[in-house]
Design a protein around this motif. Structure first.
Motif, mmCIF file in Angstrom:
data_model
loop_
_atom_site.group_PDB
_atom_site.id
_atom_site.type_symbol
_atom_site.label_atom_id
_atom_site.label_comp_id
_atom_site.label_asym_id
_atom_site.label_seq_id
_atom_site.Cartn_x
_atom_site.Cartn_y
_atom_site.Cartn_z
ATOM 1 N N ALA A 196 0.640 -1.162 0.197
ATOM 2 C CA ALA A 196 0.321 0.072 0.002
ATOM 3 C C ALA A 196 0.821 1.308 0.221
ATOM 4 N N GLU A 197 2.364 1.335 0.726
ATOM 5 C CA GLU A 197 2.687 2.283 1.094
ATOM 6 C C GLU A 197 3.078 2.693 -0.642
ATOM 7 N N ASP A 201 1.094 6.818 -4.336
ATOM 8 C CA ASP A 201 2.035 8.054 -5.456
ATOM 9 C C ASP A 201 0.748 8.059 -5.937
ATOM 10 N N LYS A 202 0.296 6.683 -6.505
ATOM 11 C CA LYS A 202 -0.862 6.563 -7.739
ATOM 12 C C LYS A 202 -1.991 6.933 -7.360
ATOM 13 N N LYS A 213 -6.383 11.041 1.948
ATOM 14 C CA LYS A 213 -7.663 10.898 2.054
ATOM 15 C C LYS A 213 -7.980 10.408 0.625
ATOM 16 N N ASN A 214 -8.718 9.339 0.421
ATOM 17 C CA ASN A 214 -9.721 8.750 -1.046
ATOM 18 C C ASN A 214 -10.475 7.860 -0.730
ATOM 19 N N GLU A 215 -11.824 8.252 -0.528
ATOM 20 C CA GLU A 215 -12.670 7.881 -0.275
ATOM 21 C C GLU A 215 -13.401 6.248 -0.908
ATOM 22 N N ASN A 216 -12.176 6.284 -2.432
ATOM 23 C CA ASN A 216 -12.898 5.155 -2.802
ATOM 24 C C ASN A 216 -11.386 3.828 -3.138
ATOM 25 N N ASP A 217 -10.652 4.788 -2.056
ATOM 26 C CA ASP A 217 -8.597 3.902 -2.113
ATOM 27 C C ASP A 217 -8.863 2.347 -2.660
#
Length: 329
Positions: A196-197, A201-202, A213-217
């Motif tokens: 994940a780390e 960056d993508k 933060k990204n709601e649909n990660d």
């Protein structure tokens, strides 16, 4: 916030400047400090800046932030920094964050107590009353031990679910910044893919400011979404609470790369221990996408803090966890 403090360096030799730090280095003084030191370094021929802490009795996380910023600027300009005369409370802060490992601290004027002799375990540096509250610490220990009991009961079924859903370890650890910026390892049940780390960056950052933060990660696994929805992924952090690195209630612990982006006033959020829960967690953490809003909530917690306020936030946390809109993304 207006910074009224003024620092006047003394030329002690052709290439050396001595700066007397005032009796406290908190947010107002820290802002002035950061505003003025670029002109010191721009003086022709300056090779060393000496910071005299002989009169300084109080330093908070904002003061630490101003020193970190100064160290970066001095390194860029190949200027040596040196600290003189550290009083006990300031020495405790420097020892806490490992300042003596990156800056030479030299005895010069009285009263001077070397870092190694200044451990004030029963009297932590004064940044916020919650840090010194023995009752709050007792609540953390009791609550942390109860939480670890739940971790013990739930560990096997959660571990099986994680393993069946995604290859990799059961637990995830990450470096976070705690009280006064001290780094520690936070523990969670793994809710993302193992790389994940590397993929971060993508992923588009939908937040504004110094956090991600990204709601649909897409890095979050199926089981991970359930763990986040129910906040079960956070349960291993009860170990951090028992160790004293976190509290049941506090501010959100930032990552080091987030702290790198902080302005001096933002460091105030590190004046308290980070918490498993807090204003941010019970006031729509999944919907807050502005770092400035996070800062406002963290400072509101510091302003309103009391033992009863902690209990109120703990109660609200339980309600949020069992609500249909709970959980982090």
């Amino acid at each position: 916030m207006k910074a009224s403090c003024h620092f006047e360096p003394i030329v002690v030799s052709k290439n050396n400047l001595l700066v007397q730090i005032p009796n406290k280095l908190t947010v107002v003084e820290a802002i002035a400090f950061k505003r003025e030191y670029p002109q010191w370094m721009d003086k022709v021929g300056v090779k060393k800046i000496i910071l005299d802490f002989g009169k300084t009795k109080i330093i908070d996380s904002s003061g630490v932030g101003s020193l970190v910023a100064l160290m970066k600027s001095a390194k860029e300009k190949n200027i040596t920094l040196q600290i003189w005369s550290v009083n006990p409370q300031v020495a405790e802060v420097f020892s806490l964050i490992g300042m003596e490992k990156v800056l030479p601290i030299i005895s010069h004027t009285e009263p001077t107590i070397p870092i190694s002799e200044s451990r004030l375990v029963d009297s932590p540096p004064l940044t916020h009353p919650s840090v010194r509250s023995k009752t709050k610490r007792l609540m953390d220990i009791v609550g942390g031990l109860i939480g670890l009991t739940f971790v013990g009961v739930l560990f096997i079924p959660i571990a099986i679910a994680i393993k069946l859903d995604s290859p990799g370890p059961i637990l995830f650890s990450q470096t976070r910044c705690g009280w006064m910026g001290k780094r520690f390892k936070i523990w969670k049940f793994r809710s993302m893919v193992t790389n994940a780390e590397a993929l971060k960056d993508k992923i588009d950052n939908e937040a504004q400011g110094a956090f991600f933060k990204n709601e649909n990660d897409p890095r979050i696994t199926r089981v991970g979404r359930f763990l986040r929805k129910t906040s079960l992924d956070e349960f291993p952090q009860f170990w951090n609470v028992v160790k004293g690195e976190m509290s049941l209630v506090g501010t959100r612990p930032p990552t080091p790369d987030e702290v790198e982006k902080y302005e001096i006033p933002n460091w105030q959020r590190l004046d308290v221990r980070p918490g498993l829960s807090g204003e941010w967690q019970v006031n729509g953490r999944s919907k807050i996408k502005s770092f400035e809003d996070v800062i406002k909530l963290d400072l509101r917690y510091q302003e309103n803090w009391s033992l009863m306020y902690d209990l109120k936030l703990i109660f609200k946390t339980i309600i949020v966890i069992f609500s249909k809109d709970s959980g982090a993304v």
